[in-house]
Scaffold this motif. Sequence first.
Motif, PDB file in Angstrom:
ATOM      1  N   GLY A 119     -18.327 -10.619 -26.672  1.00 27.59           N
ATOM      2  CA  GLY A 119     -19.083  -9.881 -27.680  1.00 27.59           C
ATOM      3  C   GLY A 119     -18.826 -10.401 -29.082  1.00 27.59           C
ATOM      4  O   GLY A 119     -18.692 -11.598 -29.297  1.00 27.59           O
ATOM      5  N   ASP A 120     -18.693  -9.487 -30.018  1.00 30.72           N
ATOM      6  CA  ASP A 120     -18.451  -9.850 -31.412  1.00 30.72           C
ATOM      7  C   ASP A 120     -16.968  -9.981 -31.727  1.00 30.72           C
ATOM      8  O   ASP A 120     -16.607 -10.260 -32.871  1.00 30.72           O
ATOM      9  N   ALA A 121     -16.118  -9.765 -30.725  1.00 28.28           N
ATOM     10  CA  ALA A 121     -14.677  -9.777 -30.954  1.00 28.28           C
ATOM     11  C   ALA A 121     -14.180 -11.142 -31.421  1.00 28.28           C
ATOM     12  O   ALA A 121     -13.235 -11.235 -32.183  1.00 28.28           O
ATOM     13  N   GLY A 122     -14.815 -12.209 -30.938  1.00 31.23           N
ATOM     14  CA  GLY A 122     -14.345 -13.542 -31.279  1.00 31.23           C
ATOM     15  C   GLY A 122     -13.033 -13.842 -30.567  1.00 31.23           C
ATOM     16  O   GLY A 122     -12.451 -12.990 -29.909  1.00 31.23           O
ATOM     17  N   TYR A 123     -12.578 -15.057 -30.685  1.00 32.24           N
ATOM     18  CA  TYR A 123     -11.342 -15.472 -30.033  1.00 32.24           C
ATOM     19  C   TYR A 123     -10.715 -16.560 -30.886  1.00 32.24           C
ATOM     20  O   TYR A 123     -11.351 -17.579 -31.155  1.00 32.24           O
ATOM     21  N   ASP A 124      -9.490 -16.350 -31.323  1.00 36.21           N
ATOM     22  CA  ASP A 124      -8.867 -17.295 -32.241  1.00 36.21           C
ATOM     23  C   ASP A 124      -7.958 -18.314 -31.561  1.00 36.21           C
ATOM     24  O   ASP A 124      -7.304 -19.097 -32.221  1.00 36.21           O
ATOM     25  N   GLY A 125      -7.930 -18.319 -30.246  1.00 41.87           N
ATOM     26  CA  GLY A 125      -7.153 -19.307 -29.505  1.00 41.87           C
ATOM     27  C   GLY A 125      -8.089 -20.327 -28.878  1.00 41.87           C
ATOM     28  O   GLY A 125      -9.230 -20.485 -29.299  1.00 41.87           O
ATOM     29  N   SER A 126      -7.586 -21.013 -27.858  1.00 47.28           N
ATOM     30  CA  SER A 126      -8.453 -21.905 -27.091  1.00 47.28           C
ATOM     31  C   SER A 126      -8.041 -21.856 -25.630  1.00 47.28           C
ATOM     32  O   SER A 126      -6.868 -21.948 -25.296  1.00 47.28           O
ATOM     33  N   ALA A 127      -9.038 -21.648 -24.781  1.00 45.86           N
ATOM     34  CA  ALA A 127      -8.805 -21.558 -23.346  1.00 45.86           C
ATOM     35  C   ALA A 127      -9.937 -22.255 -22.615  1.00 45.86           C
ATOM     36  O   ALA A 127     -11.063 -22.301 -23.090  1.00 45.86           O
ATOM     37  N   LYS A 128      -9.590 -22.814 -21.473  1.00 41.06           N
ATOM     38  CA  LYS A 128     -10.589 -23.496 -20.653  1.00 41.06           C
ATOM     39  C   LYS A 128     -10.534 -22.918 -19.244  1.00 41.06           C
ATOM     40  O   LYS A 128      -9.462 -22.751 -18.677  1.00 41.06           O
ATOM     41  N   PHE A 129     -11.699 -22.578 -18.720  1.00 44.38           N
ATOM     42  CA  PHE A 129     -11.837 -22.192 -17.321  1.00 44.38           C
ATOM     43  C   PHE A 129     -12.406 -23.375 -16.567  1.00 44.38           C
ATOM     44  O   PHE A 129     -13.453 -23.904 -16.946  1.00 44.38           O
ATOM     45  N   VAL A 130     -11.737 -23.790 -15.507  1.00 46.46           N
ATOM     46  CA  VAL A 130     -12.256 -24.840 -14.635  1.00 46.46           C
ATOM     47  C   VAL A 130     -12.681 -24.166 -13.342  1.00 46.46           C
ATOM     48  O   VAL A 130     -11.867 -23.553 -12.647  1.00 46.46           O
ATOM     49  N   ILE A 131     -13.982 -24.261 -13.048  1.00 42.07           N
ATOM     50  CA  ILE A 131     -14.501 -23.719 -11.799  1.00 42.07           C
ATOM     51  C   ILE A 131     -14.632 -24.894 -10.843  1.00 42.07           C
ATOM     52  O   ILE A 131     -15.430 -25.805 -11.072  1.00 42.07           O
ATOM     53  N   GLU A 132     -13.829 -24.879  -9.815  1.00 38.98           N
ATOM     54  CA  GLU A 132     -13.729 -26.008  -8.887  1.00 38.98           C
ATOM     55  C   GLU A 132     -15.093 -26.414  -8.348  1.00 38.98           C
ATOM     56  O   GLU A 132     -15.856 -25.585  -7.864  1.00 38.98           O
ATOM     57  N   GLY A 133     -15.413 -27.684  -8.477  1.00 38.68           N
ATOM     58  CA  GLY A 133     -16.656 -28.234  -7.965  1.00 38.68           C
ATOM     59  C   GLY A 133     -17.873 -27.957  -8.829  1.00 38.68           C
ATOM     60  O   GLY A 133     -18.975 -28.366  -8.488  1.00 38.68           O
ATOM     61  N   GLU A 134     -17.690 -27.251  -9.957  1.00 35.58           N
ATOM     62  CA  GLU A 134     -18.821 -26.878 -10.803  1.00 35.58           C
ATOM     63  C   GLU A 134     -18.724 -27.425 -12.223  1.00 35.58           C
ATOM     64  O   GLU A 134     -19.690 -27.934 -12.761  1.00 35.58           O
ATOM     65  N   ALA A 182      -7.386 -27.554 -24.451  1.00 34.75           N
ATOM     66  CA  ALA A 182      -7.194 -26.136 -24.744  1.00 34.75           C
ATOM     67  C   ALA A 182      -5.715 -25.786 -24.630  1.00 34.75           C
ATOM     68  O   ALA A 182      -4.939 -26.516 -24.009  1.00 34.75           O
ATOM     69  N   ASN A 183      -5.340 -24.654 -25.211  1.00 33.63           N
ATOM     70  CA  ASN A 183      -3.953 -24.190 -25.129  1.00 33.63           C
ATOM     71  C   ASN A 183      -3.583 -23.762 -23.713  1.00 33.63           C
ATOM     72  O   ASN A 183      -2.427 -23.835 -23.320  1.00 33.63           O
ATOM     73  N   VAL A 184      -4.580 -23.288 -22.963  1.00 34.83           N
ATOM     74  CA  VAL A 184      -4.350 -22.885 -21.580  1.00 34.83           C
ATOM     75  C   VAL A 184      -5.579 -23.242 -20.746  1.00 34.83           C
ATOM     76  O   VAL A 184      -6.708 -23.137 -21.222  1.00 34.83           O
ATOM     77  N   THR A 185      -5.341 -23.690 -19.531  1.00 35.14           N
ATOM     78  CA  THR A 185      -6.420 -23.994 -18.599  1.00 35.14           C
ATOM     79  C   THR A 185      -6.231 -23.146 -17.355  1.00 35.14           C
ATOM     80  O   THR A 185      -5.156 -23.134 -16.754  1.00 35.14           O
ATOM     81  N   LEU A 186      -7.280 -22.411 -16.990  1.00 39.21           N
ATOM     82  CA  LEU A 186      -7.280 -21.559 -15.806  1.00 39.21           C
ATOM     83  C   LEU A 186      -8.239 -22.166 -14.793  1.00 39.21           C
ATOM     84  O   LEU A 186      -9.391 -22.432 -15.127  1.00 39.21           O
ATOM     85  N   THR A 187      -7.766 -22.361 -13.582  1.00 36.50           N
ATOM     86  CA  THR A 187      -8.575 -23.011 -12.548  1.00 36.50           C
ATOM     87  C   THR A 187      -8.711 -22.092 -11.344  1.00 36.50           C
ATOM     88  O   THR A 187      -7.726 -21.516 -10.877  1.00 36.50           O
ATOM     89  N   ALA A 188      -9.959 -21.952 -10.860  1.00 31.56           N
ATOM     90  CA  ALA A 188     -10.224 -21.106  -9.693  1.00 31.56           C
ATOM     91  C   ALA A 188     -11.500 -21.571  -9.012  1.00 31.56           C
ATOM     92  O   ALA A 188     -12.294 -22.315  -9.591  1.00 31.56           O
TER      93      ALA A 188
END
Length: 96
Positions: free
Chosen positions: A17-32, A49-55
């Motif tokens: 939404g309008d909250a914004g995000y002051d960090g950096s994160a990456k989502f890795v969707i396997e195969g996509e 990114a500061n953190v990468t989440l993979t699923a």
Amino acid sequence: MSEIITKAVEALSAKLGDAGYDGSAKFVIEGEGSIMIDGSGVRAADDDANVTLTASAETFQGILEGDINPTSAFMTGKLSLDGDMGEAMKLAGVLA
């Protein structure tokens, strides 16, 4: 860009939404592909990114829809994390 990534960008943008995000994160969707969340918003990208989440697409969708608890997914190995755990917790708070 895959349809799954396009829909995920839309869903994450709506959650952020309008909250914004002051960090950096990456989502890795396997195969996509990858999705970035940072001060610029949500977009399909594969930047550093500061953190990468993979699923899998199924796990990621379940997390977005609230059917899968992200902490449980991490503890059971369905969601992997690389980088700053504090950043991941901050992201979880913003997207909850």
